[in-house]
Write a protein that holds these residues in place. Structure first.
Motif: not given
Length: 364
Positions: A43-46, A185-187, A234-236, A303-307
């Motif tokens: 994804x190009x979502x930064x 959101x990336x920061x 990658x949550x972003x 968005x569900x990534x936690x680890x």
């Protein structure tokens, strides 16, 4: 001969006629080429799998990412290659590491070599009928304190800076002042790493022009008390993530982090490797770390990534290599032999039946 193809993973069968045969061979060739450069539409979502891609207006996109990682129980090495499309000379990548990393140039031959070593086994089957076969956390730093620059190196068209310490605001300010423009959101994804005293490698283009295509591999080496691959940034991402990893160890490896059970993890290859031509790969396989596990991971909801990914030895060292079956059909007169024979038999049976009926109906 006509032929088709199926895989032992339950993939859809191909194979009807000579045109299918040609298409299958072209598809197999394309698959091998893709293996040589990694895979996955990112994804190009930064964000990409290993960290955060940053650029003005999100003008940089990572199309492909592939990484080789090895850990000797104390020190970890990650060699990564990204295929980048950038419409600006300010594209950059932020990669978190547990301790400060040393950055150096990787070998351009490493990933083609891995593709060769893990290529699927191709077997041929002959069929008579068409259609047969199938197949621990510390206190946060004081607000506003900037990071410490530990090292900065130039590697061709890129500049890599190793950063340590600082607060979220301090790191954000440093990044912004040095050409790393990041969306909020990336920061935000940097904060958990800062609270755990992780470091970062900031990589950016140094040329005056834009860049499109595969960057030469870069090598990150750092101390770590576990075998880990950074993933929390990658949550972003705004769309599904796909990651291909080549993992080196003394044994077959598997994921042991909390997210492993909620994401797709497919083993593409598992086994000991030898006859290695690439020097960097030979160095990384020294000391008995010659068992290679190729893992593909699919994350449908980033968005569900936690680890981060964490790896440990699997219960056993079972080997695995994908098998591609090329089905060849025996032909007669340009048609599958079984079909021709069945047709002849059916015709003969019909003639016999016709003759019997005529005899029965013949007047006395």
């Amino acid at each position: 001969m006509t032929s088709g193809l199926h895989t032992d993973g339950g993939a859809a069968n191909y194979s009807r006629g000579m045109r299918t045969h040609i298409a299958v061979r072209l598809a197999a060739t394309a698959a091998l080429l893709l293996s040589a450069v990694g895979f996955g539409a990112f994804a190009p979502a930064a964000a990409c799998a290993c960290g955060g891609v940053v650029s003005p207006g999100n003008s940089a996109t990572v199309h492909d990412e592939v990484a080789l990682a090895g850990w000797d129980g104390r020190r970890e090495t990650i060699v990564m290659r990204l295929a980048l499309e950038s419409g600006t000379d300010h594209a950059a990548l932020i990669v978190p590491t547990p301790t400060p990393a040393r950055v150096s140039a990787g070998s351009a031959g490493t990933f083609p070599e891995l593709a060769r070593l893990t290529a699927p086994e191709i077997v041929t089957e002959r069929h008579w009928f068409a259609g047969d076969g199938g197949g621990e956390t510390s206190a946060a730093a004081p607000p506003g304190r900037g990071p410490t620059i530990l090292e900065q190196v130039r590697l061709g068209p890129i500049e890599a800076t190793t950063l340590s310490g600082g607060s979220l605001d301090g790191l954000r300010n440093w990044l912004g002042a040095n050409g790393y423009e990041m969306k909020p959101e990336v920061t935000a994804t940097l904060d958990p790493y800062l609270r755990e005293n992780w470091s970062f490698v900031a990589v950016k283009l140094t040329g005056a022009g834009t860049l499109t295509g595969a960057l030469d591999p870069i090598r990150l080496t750092f101390d770590s008390d576990r075998f880990v691959y950074p993933m929390r940034m990658s949550r972003a991402a705004e769309s599904p993530q796909t990651v291909r990893l080549y993992l080196l160890g003394a044994h077959r490896l598997q994921r042991t982090d909390a997210d492993a059970g909620t994401q797709y993890n497919g083993v593409e290859f598992a086994g000991r490797i030898g006859d290695i031509e690439d020097q960097e790969l030979r160095e990384l396989t020294g000391g008995g770390n010659d068992y290679l596990t190729e893992l593909s991971v699919g994350i449908h909801h980033p968005a569900s990534i936690t680890t981060d990914f964490v790896f440990a030895a699997a219960p056993g060292d079972e080997t695995y290599r994908r098998r591609v079956t090329d089905i060849e059909y025996v032909e007669l007169f340009g048609f599958p032999a079984g079909t021709v024979i069945l047709g002849v038999v059916s015709l003969a049976a019909a003639l016999v039946l016709f003759a019997v009926v005529r005899v029965v109906r013949r007047p006395s």
